[in-house]
Every structure is written in structure tokens, then in C-alpha cells.
Scaffold this motif. Sequence first.
Motif, PDB file in Angstrom:
ATOM      1  N   ALA A   1       0.853  -1.190   0.000  1.00  0.00           N
ATOM      2  CA  ALA A   1       0.000   0.000   0.000  1.00  0.00           C
ATOM      3  C   ALA A   1       0.891   1.242   0.000  1.00  0.00           C
ATOM      4  N   GLY A   2       0.291   2.396  -0.332  1.00  0.00           N
ATOM      5  CA  GLY A   2       1.074   3.627  -0.348  1.00  0.00           C
ATOM      6  C   GLY A   2       1.238   4.163   1.057  1.00  0.00           C
ATOM      7  N   ASN A   3       2.053   3.493   1.867  1.00  0.00           N
ATOM      8  CA  ASN A   3       2.157   3.862   3.275  1.00  0.00           C
ATOM      9  C   ASN A   3       2.708   5.275   3.467  1.00  0.00           C
ATOM     10  N   PHE A   4       2.296   5.910   4.545  1.00  0.00           N
ATOM     11  CA  PHE A   4       2.475   7.343   4.740  1.00  0.00           C
ATOM     12  C   PHE A   4       3.814   7.677   5.400  1.00  0.00           C
ATOM     13  N   THR A   5       4.411   8.750   4.908  1.00  0.00           N
ATOM     14  CA  THR A   5       5.525   9.362   5.621  1.00  0.00           C
ATOM     15  C   THR A   5       4.951  10.251   6.733  1.00  0.00           C
ATOM     16  N   ILE A   6       5.805  10.714   7.619  1.00  0.00           N
ATOM     17  CA  ILE A   6       5.345  11.609   8.687  1.00  0.00           C
ATOM     18  C   ILE A   6       4.770  12.895   8.108  1.00  0.00           C
ATOM     19  N   ASP A   7       5.411  13.451   7.076  1.00  0.00           N
ATOM     20  CA  ASP A   7       4.895  14.683   6.464  1.00  0.00           C
ATOM     21  C   ASP A   7       3.522  14.452   5.837  1.00  0.00           C
ATOM     22  N   GLU A   8       3.323  13.289   5.196  1.00  0.00           N
ATOM     23  CA  GLU A   8       2.007  12.985   4.622  1.00  0.00           C
ATOM     24  C   GLU A   8       0.965  12.810   5.727  1.00  0.00           C
ATOM     25  N   MET A   9       1.371  12.202   6.828  1.00  0.00           N
ATOM     26  CA  MET A   9       0.455  12.091   7.958  1.00  0.00           C
ATOM     27  C   MET A   9       0.038  13.470   8.464  1.00  0.00           C
ATOM     28  N   LYS A  10       0.989  14.386   8.543  1.00  0.00           N
ATOM     29  CA  LYS A  10       0.667  15.736   9.010  1.00  0.00           C
ATOM     30  C   LYS A  10      -0.369  16.393   8.108  1.00  0.00           C
ATOM     31  N   GLU A  11      -0.187  16.249   6.796  1.00  0.00           N
ATOM     32  CA  GLU A  11      -1.159  16.834   5.865  1.00  0.00           C
ATOM     33  C   GLU A  11      -2.520  16.157   6.017  1.00  0.00           C
ATOM     34  N   GLY A  12      -2.511  14.835   6.186  1.00  0.00           N
ATOM     35  CA  GLY A  12      -3.759  14.115   6.392  1.00  0.00           C
ATOM     36  C   GLY A  12      -4.466  14.527   7.671  1.00  0.00           C
ATOM     37  N   ILE A  13      -3.703  14.725   8.736  1.00  0.00           N
ATOM     38  CA  ILE A  13      -4.277  15.152  10.011  1.00  0.00           C
ATOM     39  C   ILE A  13      -4.930  16.519   9.883  1.00  0.00           C
ATOM     40  N   ALA A  14      -4.250  17.439   9.216  1.00  0.00           N
ATOM     41  CA  ALA A  14      -4.806  18.782   9.031  1.00  0.00           C
ATOM     42  C   ALA A  14      -6.127  18.714   8.258  1.00  0.00           C
ATOM     43  N   PHE A  15      -6.153  17.882   7.203  1.00  0.00           N
ATOM     44  CA  PHE A  15      -7.388  17.739   6.408  1.00  0.00           C
ATOM     45  C   PHE A  15      -8.489  17.110   7.251  1.00  0.00           C
ATOM     46  N   ALA A  16      -8.141  16.075   8.008  1.00  0.00           N
ATOM     47  CA  ALA A  16      -9.141  15.400   8.833  1.00  0.00           C
ATOM     48  C   ALA A  16      -9.738  16.341   9.873  1.00  0.00           C
ATOM     49  N   LYS A  17      -8.896  17.149  10.507  1.00  0.00           N
ATOM     50  CA  LYS A  17      -9.391  18.066  11.529  1.00  0.00           C
ATOM     51  C   LYS A  17     -10.352  19.089  10.928  1.00  0.00           C
ATOM     52  N   GLU A  18     -10.068  19.529   9.706  1.00  0.00           N
ATOM     53  CA  GLU A  18     -10.975  20.468   9.026  1.00  0.00           C
ATOM     54  C   GLU A  18     -12.365  19.863   8.835  1.00  0.00           C
ATOM     55  N   HIS A  19     -12.413  18.526   8.743  1.00  0.00           N
ATOM     56  CA  HIS A  19     -13.679  17.840   8.470  1.00  0.00           C
ATOM     57  C   HIS A  19     -14.165  17.031   9.672  1.00  0.00           C
ATOM     58  N   ASN A  20     -13.627  17.319  10.860  1.00  0.00           N
ATOM     59  CA  ASN A  20     -14.041  16.643  12.095  1.00  0.00           C
ATOM     60  C   ASN A  20     -13.916  15.121  11.994  1.00  0.00           C
ATOM     61  N   ALA A  21     -12.859  14.671  11.368  1.00  0.00           N
ATOM     62  CA  ALA A  21     -12.603  13.244  11.214  1.00  0.00           C
ATOM     63  C   ALA A  21     -11.348  12.846  11.993  1.00  0.00           C
ATOM     64  N   LYS A  22     -11.154  11.545  12.156  1.00  0.00           N
ATOM     65  CA  LYS A  22     -10.018  11.018  12.895  1.00  0.00           C
ATOM     66  C   LYS A  22      -9.137  10.156  11.993  1.00  0.00           C
ATOM     67  N   ILE A  23      -7.883   9.971  12.424  1.00  0.00           N
ATOM     68  CA  ILE A  23      -6.946   9.121  11.697  1.00  0.00           C
ATOM     69  C   ILE A  23      -6.292   8.144  12.663  1.00  0.00           C
ATOM     70  N   TYR A  24      -6.345   6.856  12.292  1.00  0.00           N
ATOM     71  CA  TYR A  24      -5.686   5.809  13.056  1.00  0.00           C
ATOM     72  C   TYR A  24      -4.567   5.210  12.205  1.00  0.00           C
ATOM     73  N   VAL A  25      -3.469   4.848  12.835  1.00  0.00           N
ATOM     74  CA  VAL A  25      -2.332   4.262  12.130  1.00  0.00           C
ATOM     75  C   VAL A  25      -2.227   2.780  12.482  1.00  0.00           C
ATOM     76  N   ALA A  26      -2.248   1.929  11.463  1.00  0.00           N
ATOM     77  CA  ALA A  26      -2.092   0.493  11.669  1.00  0.00           C
ATOM     78  C   ALA A  26      -0.613   0.151  11.837  1.00  0.00           C
ATOM     79  N   ALA A  27      -0.293  -0.453  12.961  1.00  0.00           N
ATOM     80  CA  ALA A  27       1.055  -0.973  13.227  1.00  0.00           C
ATOM     81  C   ALA A  27       0.873  -2.402  13.718  1.00  0.00           C
ATOM     82  N   ASN A  28       0.274  -3.227  12.871  1.00  0.00           N
ATOM     83  CA  ASN A  28      -0.302  -4.501  13.312  1.00  0.00           C
ATOM     84  C   ASN A  28       0.481  -5.739  12.888  1.00  0.00           C
ATOM     85  N   MET A  29       1.746  -5.565  12.540  1.00  0.00           N
ATOM     86  CA  MET A  29       2.551  -6.720  12.163  1.00  0.00           C
ATOM     87  C   MET A  29       2.883  -7.580  13.377  1.00  0.00           C
TER      88      MET A  29
END
Length: 410
Positions: free
Chosen positions: A44-72
Motif C-alpha cells: 500500500a502507499g504507506n504514509f511518511t510523517i509529512d504525509e500524515m501531518k497533511e492528512g491530520i490537518a485535512f481530517a481536523k478540518e472535516h471533524n474526522a479522525k486518523i488511526y495508524v495500523a502498526a499490526n505486524m
Amino acid sequence: MRTITKKPEVLAPAGTLGKLKTAIRYGADAVYIGGNAFSLRRRAGNFTIDEMKEGIAFAKEHNAKIYVAANMVTHENDAKGAGEFFRSVRDIGIDAVIVSDPALIEICATEAEGLPIHLSTQASATNYETLNFWKEEGLERVVLAREVGMDEIKEIRRKTDVELEVFIHGAMCISYSGRCVLSNHMSMRDANRGGCSQSCRWKYDLFEVDGENDRQSLLGGEPTEDFSMSAVDMSMIHHIPDLVEAGVESLKIEGRMKSIHYVSTVSNVYREAIDTYCKDPDNYKFNPAWEEELWKVAQRELATGFYYGTPDENQQLFGKRRKIPVYRFIGQVLDYDEETGIATIEQRNNFGIGDEVEFYGPGFTHHYQKVEQMWDEKGEPIDRAPHPLMKFKMKVDAPVQPYDMMRKKK
């Protein structure tokens, strides 16, 4: 008149930043993503920290949440750097991590204090005693094993206050809770550390072997799916009332490697169905259009997994396909001019004048039309859009919005 006091979240997959934004635009309350380490989806196109930051900013604008899978599942030395990773995602504002390995859970709890931990479905939590154990370890949510039935979910809910998350749509693994070594054996790729080669989806045959390299099919012809180990996909769209009434907090869609066409369609459908039921549960009626919509992106047949009993042979894929998807994703709207009724489109598959197409958007909006006029970026008339990701303009019969999608029958 009954009222629903707790509406479950729609939790959608996001393999890339673009898919994250698409899922949220199309109704997801939360998305789950993978980082560059400790995830079970290496391709999958796994996220860098900078991409996570952009995703978090977008999610907060839309009252959404982000969870990170670390399930290996970690082997020796696999957990190196885990503490730093968990601190990094905590400090940028990730809402929770999804973990299965007790070693990683311990590292996260001790080295990234304050970061919420959700137990992955890979941990096979199937009873309330297990959930209460993990609650004592500090976990606030458990993603139940996919083998848990609806009656068991109701009992678990009665006997624990841990948040419950369940899968409601997407691919099913043939192995218990996804813990499989077929891929390891057949292709030297560890499924439990993110390298699954989908061995159960391969086509198998029965051979007679004579010597080291000489083999002959006992059935003749090309390999068939007579010996498939492949499960059909899950869909709980007909059973939203059961899930809501059971007290499940989060309804999870599988598919971090799926397209924006899939993510937008499935998120849109479940958002509409959940909102419809929660708004007026006494007068709720299933809308057949929801199932029809899901079939526009389905890759396999659909069933309910273990929710209402043990799956039988009709929930396995073998022999000739019993139903085949017939729609193709062809474009995404970039812009729309209200005065002229002309939309700017980014192409995703070849189509042209004369084709019957469907536009759909957030809020379960749809309209259908025939393509009659198209222009390239220079304003020159064209009759087809054959080039991948080419941008062009076309006349539309009804208003559309940026990020609306287009598709057509194959």
C-alpha cells in the motif's frame, strides 16, 4: 419513537493521501492508514510523517479522525525503532494506533505515553474476558476477530465497556484472523509482516508428477478454481440495524490497497445507510440502490462472513463466477462552470462521445447522461479521452462538484 443515542463511526481505508481525502469527503468519520514501518500492507502507499501531518490537518478540518495500523507480528529485531515511531505519530496528532503484537503494545504504552491503542483484529479477540484483559492493559478499543458472530457481539457488549470495532465490508481471509503461513511457504513472503502474496487466491490444479520437472494435469486444460481456498467478500449493508443495536462503536471497511473509486463508493453507501437508520429507526427501510451501488465496485461475490453462522461452500470462490462486476471508473471532476454547464475532468479510463456515463458524489448523489461534447485543454473538440490522467472538458446535463466521480458500464 425510538432514538439512536450513539451513531457508529464509518471507518474507511486509506492507502494514500488522496484516498484519505476521498474517504473523508465521501462520509468517513475516520480513516486508518499505514506508516512506513510495522504495517501489514507493505505494497500500500504507506504514509511518511509529512504525509500524515497533511492528512491530520485535512481530517481536523472535516471533524474526522486518523488511526495508524502498526499490526505486524514481530520477529527478533523487527521492533527496533518502534518507540521512536510511536512517539512521532503521537506528537503530530494521530488519534490512535492499531496494534496486535504484545511487544509493540508494551513499547507503545511505555515509550509513547498518551497515545491511544486499539487492538488489531490480528490478535483474535473473541470474548469479553479478553477485552477486559486488554482494558486493564490500557487499551480503549478492540477490533474484534472476524470469526465473532452477531450474538457473541451482543454478549460482549453487555459484559464490557471497551469500544468495539468490527469489519463490515471487504475482503475476507481464508485463515483464522488473517494469520497465515501459505505465503511464507509458497513465495517466501511473510503475510504476518506485511508481505502476503495472496496464495489463497491463486488457481490450483491436480497434477501427476513424473520426475523433477515433468508434470501433467489430471484434469486437463488451464488451471481452474475447482480447488480454490478463496473466500468471497463481506458485506453487511443489509444488516445495519443489527450492528447499531448491538452497540458497536466503529464499522470498518477493508481495503487499504483499493482505488478511490472503491473507497468513495463504499464510504458513501454505508454513510447513507447508517444515517438513514439512525435518523428514524422505527420507519427504516432498506434501499436496494445501496446494494446495487456496492456491486459497481465489487471484485468478488458478497456474503456476511461469520456474523450469522459458519460460512458454507456458497461463501467460497470456486468454479465459474456466479456474478461479475460490470462498471469501470473513468474519471474525476476537477471543476465545474455553472454558467456554461461544462465540467473539467481528469480521465482514469478510456471513454468518448456516445458513451452512457454516471456521475456520483458525496451524499449519495447520482445522475446519468450520454457524452455529447468534449474538448481538450486547448479547447479543440475531441471524440475520445484515451490518454491516462488527461484533462479535458465536457458538457454535463446536471450540476456536478469537484471530486465527483464518473463511471460507465464495461
